[in-house]
Design an enzyme around this catalytic site. Structure first.
Site, mmCIF file in Angstrom:
data_model
loop_
_atom_site.group_PDB
_atom_site.id
_atom_site.type_symbol
_atom_site.label_atom_id
_atom_site.label_comp_id
_atom_site.label_asym_id
_atom_site.label_seq_id
_atom_site.Cartn_x
_atom_site.Cartn_y
_atom_site.Cartn_z
ATOM 1 N N LYS A 125 55.663 33.816 24.916
ATOM 2 C CA LYS A 125 54.849 35.037 24.800
ATOM 3 C C LYS A 125 55.462 35.863 23.677
ATOM 4 C CE LYS A 125 52.411 34.924 28.863
ATOM 5 N NZ LYS A 125 53.058 35.350 30.088
ATOM 6 N N HIS A 128 57.272 41.684 22.042
ATOM 7 C CA HIS A 128 56.549 42.864 21.549
ATOM 8 C C HIS A 128 57.435 44.092 21.523
ATOM 9 C CE1 HIS A 128 56.056 44.459 25.543
ATOM 10 N NE2 HIS A 128 55.654 43.271 25.946
ATOM 11 N N HIS A 131 59.748 45.159 24.303
ATOM 12 C CA HIS A 131 61.023 44.442 24.380
ATOM 13 C C HIS A 131 62.014 44.995 23.363
ATOM 14 C CE1 HIS A 131 58.499 41.087 26.198
ATOM 15 N NE2 HIS A 131 59.363 41.421 27.137
#
Ligand code: ARG
Length: 566
Positions: A125, A128, A131
């Site tokens: 994933k 982004h 994070h």
């Protein structure tokens, strides 16, 4: 030479208070004109049966000046101490310059291990900007604790296990193309993962297939394991690219998968302690007495979940590290989850659970848009960092800067600008990222502090050949110099406050204010101008060196690098 200790001793000698009481009461006056340290006489009123202002007057009258204290003054119920400027400046500047990069260090953390878990993206994933918030705060906390002498372990609790891997394996087997994926791993893996969800709406049997794939993975099937490992490896290559840009590294990448074989023990322990009960086929721990929903430990199909993995991870960390603190830097949106599994651990009688701390942070918006993978319009972290670097490069170009390596400077400033923004406010506050604020060289920003540092370094370069190691500080006792040097002394407090509250913004605010004072100092106290006499020059140069050292060290605790010219 400790001025505060000296003042404390003087007060203790004259009153019936003990050292601790005096130390606790002593404060820094809100206005520098009121002195450097103040002692509120209110606690003495009862003992001495007099009004505080009277006591202050009496004590001020009796207290003799000495070579460390210039004067003692009563003001209302306060006793104000004005310290000897020259002595204080000399002691502080000499100590800072002798300390190398170690100013503010302490050994209060000796023989204690602090775990800082941060970043923790989910495999396959996108990494982004949420994070990044975790990464910025966690990396800074790790450095702050290390500065205080703790043994710090940085942990990346990767999201690398769960039913989504069954979906990914099945999607990959259907539509995956290694060559395409390797060009752009996370974007391509996300693509087939999204496609899986779309197709599964039409063909629900895909869900069964995915469940079967995950079961195979859980059972250690060779092909499934090989694919899982492949997804994890190529994702990590991408994450590491970002970590390298940020100068971040981890001591452990043990993610959720690492704990998948350690969960039976958890279930057994909780069952033995009589904490598990059945609810709709699932095994849960009731937390109603704490006004929380039950914590699910085993799903009705026997699968363990996020919380169980977290409990297994905490027990593993306790056994492996015997930690003093186990810190989780994770968004406040997960506060309930942490509250729940911490509570389960306390109910299990693990007293060390009290040392597990959720350090939350707010939401990130970019130009008003909130960022989340669920809403599709993801802002990729690489893109943000690269854009920041490019924009910085333009500014450097426009400013006609004489910086030597423009690319390298743009990188340090551009990345610093982003990190600073996450550490600027109390972390639970939501933030709205804007280029104008991040890259405002004159406002509260990383470039502003980096510029102050570079300015100081350029002054020192101009002074090459001047030996100021034995400067006479009676030549540098101006208000601006004094105020600046007092701030140098306060660095250790900022670092301790930051650790105590797990709030890097104490250090951020410190370095911003320090840079402001430094600007004021060199704008009002000329250093290398021709009409400044040599002794004054030397004293001021020593102060410049000390300040650049502390700005650099403070920024480094935020994960921000400095440049020698800008
Ligand atoms: N992987 C999770 C996410 O991206 C964060 C993990 C937080 N850490 C933990 N121990 N639960 O949301």
């Amino acid at each position: 030479m400790n001025f505060k200790e000296h003042v404390i001793k003087k007060i203790v000698d004259m009153t019936e208070l003990d050292r601790e009481a005096v130390e606790k009461a002593i404060e820094i006056p809100p206005d520098e004109k009121m002195g450097d340290l103040a002692f509120p006489c209110f606690p003495l009123a009862k003992i001495m049966r007099k009004a505080p202002p009277v006591i202050a007057q009496e004590l001020a009258g009796k207290m003799s000046d000495d070579d460390m204290i210039d004067k003692v003054q009563a003001a209302g119920g306060y006793l104000n101490f004005f310290l000897n400027r020259e002595k204080l400046i000399s002691a502080a500047v000499t100590a800072v310059n002798a300390s190398g990069d170690d100013w503010g260090k302490s050994d209060i953390g000796a023989n204690r291990t602090v775990l800082v878990e941060y970043s923790s993206p989910n495999i396959a994933k996108p990494f982004h900007i949420g994070h990044l918030f975790s990464t910025a705060v966690g990396n800074s906390l790790a450095k702050i604790y290390a500065h205080l002498g703790y043994n710090v372990q940085s942990l990346n609790h990767l999201g690398d296990w769960g039913t989504q891997f069954g979906k990914l394996i099945s999607a990959y087997k259907r539509w995956g193309d290694r060559e395409i994926i390797e060009k752009n791993p996370i974007k391509e893996l996300l693509k087939i993962y999204v496609r899986f969800h779309e197709e599964a709406e039409k063909y629900p049997e895909l869900e069964d297939e995915a469940r079967a794939e995950f079961k195979k993975l859980e059972d250690g099937d060779a092909e499934a394991t090989e694919l899982w490992k492949y997804f994890r490896d190529i994702s990590l290559v991408e994450y590491n690219r970002v970590y390298n840009m940020l100068g971040v590294s981890f001591d452990s990448y043990n993610g959720e998968a690492f704990y998948s074989d350690k969960m039976d023990e958890i279930v057994d322990i909780l069952r033995d302690k009589g904490l598990l009960e059945e609810s709709d086929g699932a095994q849960v721990v009731d937390l109603s007495e704490l006004n929380m929903p039950p914590c699910i430990i085993l799903k009705s199909n026997g699968a363990t979940i996020y919380a169980t993995r977290d409990i297994a991870a905490a027990l593993y960390r306790h056994r492996t590290y015997d930690f003093y603190k186990n810190i989780y830097v994770v968004g406040t949106t997960q506060a309930l989850h942490f509250n729940q599994f911490f509570s389960v651990m306390k109910k299990a009688g693990w007293d060390w659970a009290d040392n597990c701390i959720h350090v939350g942070f707010g939401l990130v918006r970019f130009g008003g848009k909130s960022l989340s993978t669920r809403h599709g319009d993801i802002v990729y972290l690489d893109d943000v960092l690269n854009e920041s670097i490019e924009k910085t490069r333009d500014i450097i170009e426009k400013n006609n800067s004489n910086v030597e390596n423009k690319d390298e400077a743009a990188k340090k400033i551009g990345i610093g600008a982003v990190l600073y923004t996450f550490l600027k406010n109390s972390r639970e506050k939501d933030i709205d990222l804007s280029w104008d604020t991040m890259l405002d060289f004159e406002g509260e920003s990383a470039p502003y502090c980096q510029y102050g540092y570079a300015r100081g370094r350029s002054i020192l370069r101009k002074a090459e050949g001047i030996d100021y190691s034995n400067a006479d500080f009676s030549k540098a006792v101006s208000d601006e110099a004094y105020s600046l040097v007092k701030q140098l002394n306060a660095f250790g407090d900022a670092v301790r406050d930051a650790a105590e509250k797990n709030e890097p913004f104490y250090v951020n605010r410190y370095v911003t204010n320090l840079t402001k004072s430094f600007n004021k100092f060199y704008n009002t106290n000329p250093i290398m101008k021709d009409d400044v006499d040599m002794d004054t020059k030397k004293a001021r140069l020593a102060i410049v060196e000390a300040t650049t050292r502390v700005i650099k060290t403070a920024l480094s605790l935020l994960g921000i690098e400095t440049v020698e010219s800008m």
